[in-house]
Design a protein around this motif. Structure first.
Motif, PDB file in Angstrom:
ATOM      1  N   MET A 138      31.482  30.141 -87.600  1.00  0.00           N
ATOM      2  CA  MET A 138      30.848  30.573 -88.838  1.00  0.00           C
ATOM      3  C   MET A 138      31.855  30.542 -89.998  1.00  0.00           C
ATOM      4  O   MET A 138      33.005  30.939 -89.835  1.00  0.00           O
ATOM      5  N   ASN A 139      31.395  30.080 -91.125  1.00  0.00           N
ATOM      6  CA  ASN A 139      32.261  30.061 -92.303  1.00  0.00           C
ATOM      7  C   ASN A 139      32.279  31.427 -92.989  1.00  0.00           C
ATOM      8  O   ASN A 139      31.238  32.073 -93.129  1.00  0.00           O
ATOM      9  N   HIS A 140      33.433  31.868 -93.397  1.00  0.00           N
ATOM     10  CA  HIS A 140      33.511  33.049 -94.249  1.00  0.00           C
ATOM     11  C   HIS A 140      34.516  32.772 -95.364  1.00  0.00           C
ATOM     12  O   HIS A 140      35.401  31.925 -95.221  1.00  0.00           O
ATOM     13  N   ALA A 141      34.331  33.482 -96.474  1.00  0.00           N
ATOM     14  CA  ALA A 141      35.150  33.193 -97.657  1.00  0.00           C
ATOM     15  C   ALA A 141      36.130  34.327 -97.908  1.00  0.00           C
ATOM     16  O   ALA A 141      35.847  35.488 -97.616  1.00  0.00           O
ATOM     17  N   ILE A 142      37.318  33.965 -98.420  1.00  0.00           N
ATOM     18  CA  ILE A 142      38.340  34.959 -98.753  1.00  0.00           C
ATOM     19  C   ILE A 142      38.736  34.752-100.207  1.00  0.00           C
ATOM     20  O   ILE A 142      39.111  33.642-100.609  1.00  0.00           O
ATOM     21  N   ILE A 143      38.634  35.827-100.982  1.00  0.00           N
ATOM     22  CA  ILE A 143      39.008  35.761-102.399  1.00  0.00           C
ATOM     23  C   ILE A 143      40.121  36.774-102.667  1.00  0.00           C
ATOM     24  O   ILE A 143      40.255  37.760-101.943  1.00  0.00           O
ATOM     25  N   SER A 144      40.937  36.505-103.682  1.00  0.00           N
ATOM     26  CA  SER A 144      42.006  37.447-104.014  1.00  0.00           C
ATOM     27  C   SER A 144      42.329  37.397-105.498  1.00  0.00           C
ATOM     28  O   SER A 144      41.970  36.444-106.194  1.00  0.00           O
ATOM     29  N   CYS A 145      43.007  38.431-105.970  1.00  0.00           N
ATOM     30  CA  CYS A 145      43.565  38.435-107.319  1.00  0.00           C
ATOM     31  C   CYS A 145      42.534  38.054-108.387  1.00  0.00           C
ATOM     32  O   CYS A 145      42.651  37.040-109.073  1.00  0.00           O
ATOM     33  N   LEU A 146      41.544  38.922-108.506  1.00  0.00           N
ATOM     34  CA  LEU A 146      40.440  38.696-109.458  1.00  0.00           C
ATOM     35  C   LEU A 146      40.878  39.028-110.882  1.00  0.00           C
ATOM     36  O   LEU A 146      40.408  38.434-111.843  1.00  0.00           O
ATOM     37  N   HIS A 147      41.740  40.010-110.985  1.00  0.00           N
ATOM     38  CA  HIS A 147      42.397  40.371-112.233  1.00  0.00           C
ATOM     39  C   HIS A 147      41.462  40.489-113.445  1.00  0.00           C
ATOM     40  O   HIS A 147      41.740  39.945-114.524  1.00  0.00           O
ATOM     41  N   ALA A 148      40.376  41.216-113.225  1.00  0.00           N
ATOM     42  CA  ALA A 148      39.498  41.605-114.337  1.00  0.00           C
ATOM     43  C   ALA A 148      38.990  40.423-115.167  1.00  0.00           C
ATOM     44  O   ALA A 148      38.760  40.542-116.361  1.00  0.00           O
ATOM     45  N   ASN A 149      38.826  39.299-114.490  1.00  0.00           N
ATOM     46  CA  ASN A 149      38.335  38.091-115.154  1.00  0.00           C
ATOM     47  C   ASN A 149      36.913  37.822-114.663  1.00  0.00           C
ATOM     48  O   ASN A 149      36.699  37.131-113.666  1.00  0.00           O
ATOM     49  N   LEU A 150      35.941  38.399-115.364  1.00  0.00           N
ATOM     50  CA  LEU A 150      34.549  38.361-114.898  1.00  0.00           C
ATOM     51  C   LEU A 150      33.967  36.952-114.796  1.00  0.00           C
ATOM     52  O   LEU A 150      33.362  36.614-113.782  1.00  0.00           O
ATOM     53  N   PRO A 151      34.141  36.088-115.826  1.00  0.00           N
ATOM     54  CA  PRO A 151      33.567  34.742-115.701  1.00  0.00           C
ATOM     55  C   PRO A 151      34.085  33.999-114.458  1.00  0.00           C
ATOM     56  O   PRO A 151      33.330  33.287-113.790  1.00  0.00           O
ATOM     57  N   TYR A 168      39.889  29.905-104.110  1.00  0.00           N
ATOM     58  CA  TYR A 168      39.631  30.800-102.978  1.00  0.00           C
ATOM     59  C   TYR A 168      39.649  29.944-101.720  1.00  0.00           C
ATOM     60  O   TYR A 168      39.832  28.724-101.819  1.00  0.00           O
ATOM     61  N   VAL A 169      39.484  30.555-100.555  1.00  0.00           N
ATOM     62  CA  VAL A 169      39.494  29.747 -99.321  1.00  0.00           C
ATOM     63  C   VAL A 169      38.282  30.056 -98.452  1.00  0.00           C
ATOM     64  O   VAL A 169      37.697  31.144 -98.513  1.00  0.00           O
ATOM     65  N   ILE A 170      37.911  29.038 -97.665  1.00  0.00           N
ATOM     66  CA  ILE A 170      36.864  29.204 -96.655  1.00  0.00           C
ATOM     67  C   ILE A 170      37.497  28.961 -95.298  1.00  0.00           C
ATOM     68  O   ILE A 170      38.219  27.974 -95.102  1.00  0.00           O
ATOM     69  N   ASP A 199      38.793  27.267 -86.754  1.00  0.00           N
ATOM     70  CA  ASP A 199      40.001  27.693 -87.466  1.00  0.00           C
ATOM     71  C   ASP A 199      40.376  26.777 -88.624  1.00  0.00           C
ATOM     72  O   ASP A 199      41.487  26.824 -89.148  1.00  0.00           O
ATOM     73  N   GLU A 200      39.443  25.922 -89.007  1.00  0.00           N
ATOM     74  CA  GLU A 200      39.670  25.059 -90.163  1.00  0.00           C
ATOM     75  C   GLU A 200      39.687  25.905 -91.446  1.00  0.00           C
ATOM     76  O   GLU A 200      38.881  26.825 -91.592  1.00  0.00           O
ATOM     77  N   VAL A 201      40.608  25.573 -92.346  1.00  0.00           N
ATOM     78  CA  VAL A 201      40.663  26.299 -93.616  1.00  0.00           C
ATOM     79  C   VAL A 201      40.552  25.304 -94.766  1.00  0.00           C
ATOM     80  O   VAL A 201      41.226  24.278 -94.775  1.00  0.00           O
ATOM     81  N   GLU A 202      39.703  25.628 -95.721  1.00  0.00           N
ATOM     82  CA  GLU A 202      39.551  24.759 -96.871  1.00  0.00           C
ATOM     83  C   GLU A 202      39.909  25.536 -98.132  1.00  0.00           C
ATOM     84  O   GLU A 202      39.438  26.659 -98.332  1.00  0.00           O
ATOM     85  N   ILE A 203      40.765  24.961 -98.960  1.00  0.00           N
ATOM     86  CA  ILE A 203      41.090  25.597-100.245  1.00  0.00           C
ATOM     87  C   ILE A 203      40.097  25.077-101.277  1.00  0.00           C
ATOM     88  O   ILE A 203      39.949  23.865-101.449  1.00  0.00           O
ATOM     89  N   LYS A 204      39.398  25.993-101.936  1.00  0.00           N
ATOM     90  CA  LYS A 204      38.369  25.587-102.892  1.00  0.00           C
ATOM     91  C   LYS A 204      38.833  25.858-104.325  1.00  0.00           C
ATOM     92  O   LYS A 204      39.485  26.864-104.595  1.00  0.00           O
ATOM     93  N   GLU A 205      38.469  24.953-105.210  1.00  0.00           N
ATOM     94  CA  GLU A 205      38.754  25.121-106.639  1.00  0.00           C
ATOM     95  C   GLU A 205      37.432  25.215-107.385  1.00  0.00           C
ATOM     96  O   GLU A 205      36.527  24.426-107.118  1.00  0.00           O
ATOM     97  N   VAL A 206      37.350  26.141-108.294  1.00  0.00           N
ATOM     98  CA  VAL A 206      36.106  26.304-109.066  1.00  0.00           C
ATOM     99  C   VAL A 206      36.445  26.381-110.554  1.00  0.00           C
ATOM    100  O   VAL A 206      37.234  27.217-110.985  1.00  0.00           O
ATOM    101  N   ALA A 207      35.808  25.497-111.305  1.00  0.00           N
ATOM    102  CA  ALA A 207      35.976  25.544-112.765  1.00  0.00           C
ATOM    103  C   ALA A 207      35.101  26.655-113.335  1.00  0.00           C
ATOM    104  O   ALA A 207      34.034  26.943-112.799  1.00  0.00           O
ATOM    105  N   TYR A 208      35.563  27.323-114.357  1.00  0.00           N
ATOM    106  CA  TYR A 208      34.744  28.349-115.017  1.00  0.00           C
ATOM    107  C   TYR A 208      35.078  28.327-116.503  1.00  0.00           C
ATOM    108  O   TYR A 208      35.967  27.585-116.939  1.00  0.00           O
ATOM    109  N   ASP A 209      34.399  29.144-117.266  1.00  0.00           N
ATOM    110  CA  ASP A 209      34.589  29.143-118.709  1.00  0.00           C
ATOM    111  C   ASP A 209      35.862  29.927-119.078  1.00  0.00           C
ATOM    112  O   ASP A 209      35.815  31.120-119.374  1.00  0.00           O
TER     113      ASP A 209
END
Ligand SMILES: [Zn+2]
Ligand SMILES: [Zn+2]
Lengths: 237, 271
Positions: B1-14, B213-215, B221-231
């Motif tokens: 099963m895939n699960h996501a890990i996020i870090s260091c959001l630093h009050a950046n809502l967008p 973030y990563v999946i 045990d595969e890990v994928e680094i994801k990049e997301v563009a935002y405003d």
């Protein structure tokens, strides 16, 4: 001058043992430094006479260079020298009576001197610490995972770590091995091979069990004060 | 099963919204957050409330800890005095903005989360302030994972995403005791372990402005680094409007911390 160090710990206030070691050292050739790696004090007996002797060496004594150990840390913490922290580790492991016993073995006039002692010495490429740089209570033995021992050496970036906390005498040398590391990031993949550096951890013992270290030849001699052991025979190349 | 890990959001809502959308779009249900919900950015309450509303399992970051305990971290948290001064400004501003309820949420976050052989922390198992950089000593890196009793260690705090595999390790030793004279030899085979750094959603420093973030797939045990563009512009404008140091906006629009790398990554905060 060829350096030969004597390394002592865990006296726990025992002046007789210290005196025995000093007498031993007088008979041993070429000892240039005496390092006392903490646990000068302990809960079992009054420590004032030993502390007086360490602070004011007798004529003919090899002058001791002292650092603080686990018992001093407990004492100093309980006496308010460590901010908010109290003798929590001692209280947790041995209870309130042990804390009180410890407080009663050391005259408060010694506290400032104890508080002035350093955490460790770096001499040449060696670190001399009661536990390790991770913690004064870090209990390193010959059974500790070599991965942890290597980590403690790496943190200090030294080739030899002399430790006393476990009270054991041992000389564990890292002689070889390696590891592969692969890092993947947004720029791609890279491989790296790292070898185990040639480094050692030396447990110096406690009380009558002390250690001589020949700096030039990197030889340790594990000794017992008062016994007739020839340092040569116990040499470890 | 895939699960996501996020870090260091630093009050950046967008950035947080964009990343959560990206995760939702893939149908991923389990998300773990490695802390630093606040600091640097202009929307601390909004970000904390979004994480609370979504019920995302979160461990405490260095900023979350400092906002609660006060700035008692040793200087190791900051790569330079200039960075430290700016950090203090951001700290003060964030402290003023955060509601008591959100502060108490941050105060009660655990320092680590564990699911079977997976361990989630902000900096390292030793401290929220320790940097596990991708090129740190390999044995020391392995020691962090091994001593914590994990197979895979997920961390953040460096703001640079990476996956590090440590394998084929061995250590040879020779032991001399007081009781026996001859050196006894042993060989320890080290286990294979992984460190996965999730990078940063709200304050990326990997060279582009994209949030990362990563999946992880817990079967392969595969890990994928994801990049997301935002405003990015929206956040930068909010930073300036909030009166936060302009350099935070500049940094976001460049994706790296100018001349501000941690000098001693192996330093362990011993406060
Ligand atoms: Zn962060
Ligand atoms: Zn952090």
């Amino acid at each position: 001058m060829i350096e030969r160090w004597a390394l002592v710990s865990g006296l726990l206030g025992d002046l007789e043992t210290y005196d025995l070691i000093q007498r031993d050292l007088k008979k041993t050739r070429g000892v240039t430094s005496l390092f006392v790696l903490g646990d000068l004090v302990g809960p079992e007996r009054n420590c004032d006479a030993l502390l007086d002797r360490l602070k004011n060496p007798h004529r003919g004594d090899l002058k001791p260079d002292c650092i603080y150990g686990w018992w001093e840390e407990q004492l100093l913490a309980e006496r308010g020298f460590r901010g908010e922290r109290k003798a929590d580790a001692l209280r947790l492991s041995q209870g309130e009576d042990a804390v009180n016993a410890l407080l009663n073995t050391v005259n408060p006039s010694h506290l400032n001197w104890l508080a002035s002692l350093q955490f460790g010495f770096i001499e040449l490429d060696c670190a001399l610490i009661h536990g390790s740089s991770s913690d004064v209570g870090d209990n390193l033995t010959s059974e500790t995972s070599p991965l942890i021992l290597l980590d403690r050496l790496t943190r200090l970036n030294v080739n030899r770590l002399f430790t006393a906390r476990s009270t054991k005498q041992f000389h564990l040398e890292l002689t070889g091995g390696g590891i592969n590391s692969q890092v993947k990031d947004l720029n791609g993949k890279r491989e790296q091979q790292q070898e185990v550096p040639k480094r050692s951890v030396i447990g110096i013992g406690a009380g009558v069990h002390y250690t001589l270290y020949d700096v030039g030849s990197d030889k340790t001699h594990f000794l017992t004060a008062g016994s007739k052991t020839n340092p040569k025979r116990k040499g470890f190349a | 099963m895939n699960h996501a890990i996020i870090s260091c959001l630093h009050a950046n809502l967008p950035a947080v919204e964009a990343v959560l959308n990206d995760i939702d779009r893939q149908g991923i249900k389990t998300i773990t957050c490695l802390g630093d919900l606040v600091g640097y950015g202009p929307q601390p309450n909004e970000v904390v409330e979004l994480i609370r509303k979504r019920g995302i399992a979160t461990c405490q970051g260095c900023w979350d800890e400092d906002i609660i305990d006060g700035l008692n971290a040793c200087e190791c948290s900051y790569p330079s005095q200039l960075a430290e001064r700016r950090g203090h400004l951001a700290h003060q501003w964030t402290d003023d903005q955060l509601t008591d309820e959100n502060k108490s949420f941050l105060a009660n976050l655990p320092t680590s989360l564990r699911r079977d052989r997976l361990l989630f922390v902000h900096g390292s198992p030793n401290s929220q302030h320790e940097y596990l950089l991708p090129d740190m000593d390999a044995f020391a890196a392995l020691e962090r994972v091994e001593t914590a009793g994990a197979d895979i260690l997920f961390c953040g705090h460096t703001h640079q995403p990476y996956v590090r595999e440590l394998r084929g390790g061995s250590i040879h030793v020779r032991l001399q005791n007081a009781d026996h004279d001859s050196g006894q030899r042993e060989e320890l085979t080290l286990p294979m372990r992984k460190i996965v750094n999730a990078g940063s959603v709200g304050e990326p420093r990997h060279g582009t402005t994209n949030a990362t973030y990563v999946i992880h797939n817990d079967a392969t045990d595969e890990v994928e680094i994801k990049e997301v563009a935002y405003d990015v512009g929206r956040t930068c404008q909010a930073i300036v409007e909030a009166g936060l140091p302009k350099v935070f906006a500049w940094r976001l629009s460049h994706g790296f911390e100018f001349a501000e790398q941690a000098e001693d990554a192996s330093h362990v905060c011993e406060r």
